[in-house]
Design an enzyme around this catalytic site. Structure first.
Site, mmCIF file in Angstrom:
data_model
loop_
_atom_site.group_PDB
_atom_site.id
_atom_site.type_symbol
_atom_site.label_atom_id
_atom_site.label_comp_id
_atom_site.label_asym_id
_atom_site.label_seq_id
_atom_site.Cartn_x
_atom_site.Cartn_y
_atom_site.Cartn_z
ATOM 1 N N SER A 183 0.788 -1.227 0.000
ATOM 2 C CA SER A 183 0.000 0.000 0.000
ATOM 3 C C SER A 183 0.820 1.277 0.000
ATOM 4 O O SER A 183 0.305 2.343 -0.305
ATOM 5 C CB SER A 183 -0.942 -0.003 1.197
ATOM 6 O OG SER A 183 -0.194 0.072 2.382
ATOM 7 N N HIS A 211 -5.825 -4.406 -1.763
ATOM 8 C CA HIS A 211 -5.579 -3.239 -2.616
ATOM 9 C C HIS A 211 -5.536 -3.602 -4.103
ATOM 10 O O HIS A 211 -5.389 -2.723 -4.937
ATOM 11 C CB HIS A 211 -4.254 -2.560 -2.251
ATOM 12 C CG HIS A 211 -4.341 -1.654 -1.059
ATOM 13 N ND1 HIS A 211 -4.987 -0.439 -1.091
ATOM 14 C CD2 HIS A 211 -3.880 -1.796 0.202
ATOM 15 C CE1 HIS A 211 -4.901 0.131 0.092
ATOM 16 N NE2 HIS A 211 -4.238 -0.673 0.904
ATOM 17 N N LYS A 242 -12.856 -1.624 0.140
ATOM 18 C CA LYS A 242 -12.054 -0.740 -0.717
ATOM 19 C C LYS A 242 -12.737 -0.640 -2.087
ATOM 20 O O LYS A 242 -13.790 -0.012 -2.179
ATOM 21 C CB LYS A 242 -10.611 -1.252 -0.770
ATOM 22 C CG LYS A 242 -9.903 -1.100 0.583
ATOM 23 C CD LYS A 242 -8.413 -1.365 0.541
ATOM 24 C CE LYS A 242 -7.751 -0.937 1.851
ATOM 25 N NZ LYS A 242 -7.321 -2.066 2.679
HETATM 26 C C1 LIG Z 1 -7.292 -2.520 4.094
HETATM 27 C C2 LIG Z 1 -6.576 -3.799 4.252
HETATM 28 C C3 LIG Z 1 -7.030 -4.769 5.145
HETATM 29 C C4 LIG Z 1 -8.174 -4.521 6.086
HETATM 30 O O1 LIG Z 1 -9.396 -4.500 5.431
HETATM 31 P P1 LIG Z 1 -10.723 -4.246 6.305
HETATM 32 O O2 LIG Z 1 -11.779 -4.973 5.543
HETATM 33 O O3 LIG Z 1 -10.911 -2.779 6.331
HETATM 34 O O4 LIG Z 1 -10.477 -4.834 7.635
HETATM 35 C C5 LIG Z 1 -6.364 -5.982 5.180
HETATM 36 N N1 LIG Z 1 -5.296 -6.228 4.392
HETATM 37 C C6 LIG Z 1 -4.813 -5.301 3.535
HETATM 38 C C7 LIG Z 1 -3.636 -5.629 2.673
HETATM 39 C C8 LIG Z 1 -5.436 -4.061 3.447
HETATM 40 O O5 LIG Z 1 -4.953 -3.153 2.610
#
Ligand SMILES: *Cc1c(COP(=O)(O)O)cnc(C)c1O
Length: 395
Positions: A183, A211, A242
């Site tokens: 990220s 992501h 996301k």
């Molecule tokens: C955002 C993210 C998460 C967490 O996702 P949520 O559904 O908001 O708990 C887990 N792993 C990665 C790689 C992320 O970028």
């Protein structure tokens, strides 16, 4: 007791603040989208949401959610295995598996839970987990809950991964774990090389596609599409929070025996509430849409290409990206904060990151591109970067 504890907390909080690490929340008073308004009344363009496909404010998803809210009620008041499973949950699980080309899926309240609940039920002290050093916090926490032997390799470093795999021959089962997209840089994990090493050293693979799902690969099916490895990876985890609408929910999808075992033993699944029917219904509507058209993924890809090209032409140092994350390198921590706050004044909402979130002297502004951005939004962003960049001597 509390007086002492209060004093202790107050000191700690002051230390966080004086280190410049105190996180304050900006308050948005509109739906999540490209152009938002914050509580100060300022209107800004949003370039820091994970709203990659621009679906957070989708009318199609909102309508599907409203319909389910009317027909199926507000919540389930139960975990899945007691009385928390509607047909909507099963349908969404099926759709996720179709999307990734996997065998079966298990839903969680979040990807954090999916990662927290995936290792401990599957592996024990006889086994090995081999993890990329830049993996998400939820993977790190999930691994901590598991008794497997732990190995770690530097980000995307295949030599180190190979060494770990050699050492891990001492264990019974081996699982390589990586984020699909990291990220802070926006780079994609070298899944092709990881796959080759996994075959050579008899290991399984888990990819967190949080992501990358909806973003990477020609049709946004994630890193296994990009590397032509659909259905070849044992475990994929991801989020509905996301690109997939941005509400709430996570999942693990992959080999059916693995998913079956998680349904029996995964603690965040067994001991935490089912996702609301309206969220499941909106998810189904979203996968419906994606099975018919790739126009959002296409728009995201062309937006990202357009933006990075224009920024490079303006003279900025951009990390090579294979995702919708665009790291504008500034190196200096203070400069990254100055630049982000000047950009906000110019109506561009972005965040500057510096040590310890990124390595020392690698401070940057992370720009996240969305299919919800129109060319005029992207142009305005580049213009503001150019203006502020010149002002601060960056370009
Ligand atoms: C955002 C993210 C998460 C967490 O996702 P949520 O559904 O908001 O708990 C887990 N792993 C990665 C790689 C992320 O970028």
């Amino acid at each position: 007791m509390y007086n002492d504890f209060k004093e202790f907390l107050t000191t700690e909080l002051t230390n966080i603040e004086s280190a410049g690490l105190y996180k304050k929340e900006r308050v948005i008073v509109t739906p999540q989208k490209a152009d938002i308004k914050v509580s100060t009344g300022q209107e800004v363009l949003n370039f820091c949401a994970n709203n990659y496909l621009g679906l957070s404010n989708s009318q199609v998803l909102a309508d599907a959610a409203k319909k389910a809210l009317d027909e199926r009620g507000f919540g389930m008041s139960s975990v899945r295995f007691i009385c928390g499973t509607q047909d909507l949950h099963l349908e969404l699980e099926k759709r996720i598996a179709e999307f990734f080309g996997t065998e079966d899926t298990i839903l969680y309240a979040s990807a954090f839970d999916a990662n927290g609940g995936v290792f401990e039920p599957l592996l024990n002290e006889e086994d090995a987990i081999i993890s990329d050093s830049l993996n998400h916090a939820s993977i790190i926490d999930g691994v901590r809950l598991c008794k497997a032997q732990r190995y770690r390799y530097s980000n995307a470093n295949m030599e180190e991964l190979e060494n770990s795999l050699k050492l891990a021959q001492a264990q019974r089962f081996r699982l390589i774990v990586t984020d699909g997209v990291f990220s802070m840089d926006g780079n994609v994990a070298p899944i092709d090389k990881i796959y080759e090493l996994a075959r050579r050293y008899n290991a399984m693979i888990m990819i967190d596609e949080s992501h990358s799902a909806g973003v990477v690969g020609r049709t946004g099916r994630g890193t296994t599409e990009l590397y032509n490895l659909r259905g070849e990876v044992e475990i994929i985890t991801g989020t509905l929070g996301k690109a997939f609408g941005g509400a709430i929910g996570g999942f693990t999808t992959g080999k059916k025996e693995i998913i079956a075992m998680l349904r029996q033993r995964s603690r965040p699944y067994l001991f935490s509430n089912s996702i609301p029917p309206m969220v499941a219904a909106a998810g189904i509507a979203m996968f419906d849409m994606m099975s018919k058209t790739n126009h959002l993924q296409d728009k995201l890809h062309s937006n990202t290409e357009y933006f990075t090209k224009k920024m490079q032409m303006a003279g900025f140092d951009i990390k090579p990206t294979q995702s919708a994350i665009c790291a504008v390198m500034l190196y200096d921590a203070k400069l990254s904060q100055q630049m982000a706050s000047r950009l906000l004044e110019e109506g561009i909402y972005v965040v500057g990151f510096y040590y310890p979130v990124v390595p020392k002297d690698q401070a940057r502004i992370r720009v996240q591109i969305s299919a919800g951005h129109e060319p005029a939004h992207l142009d305005k962003c580049v213009e503001a970067f150019t203006k502020v960049g010149k002002e601060l001597g960056v370009i």
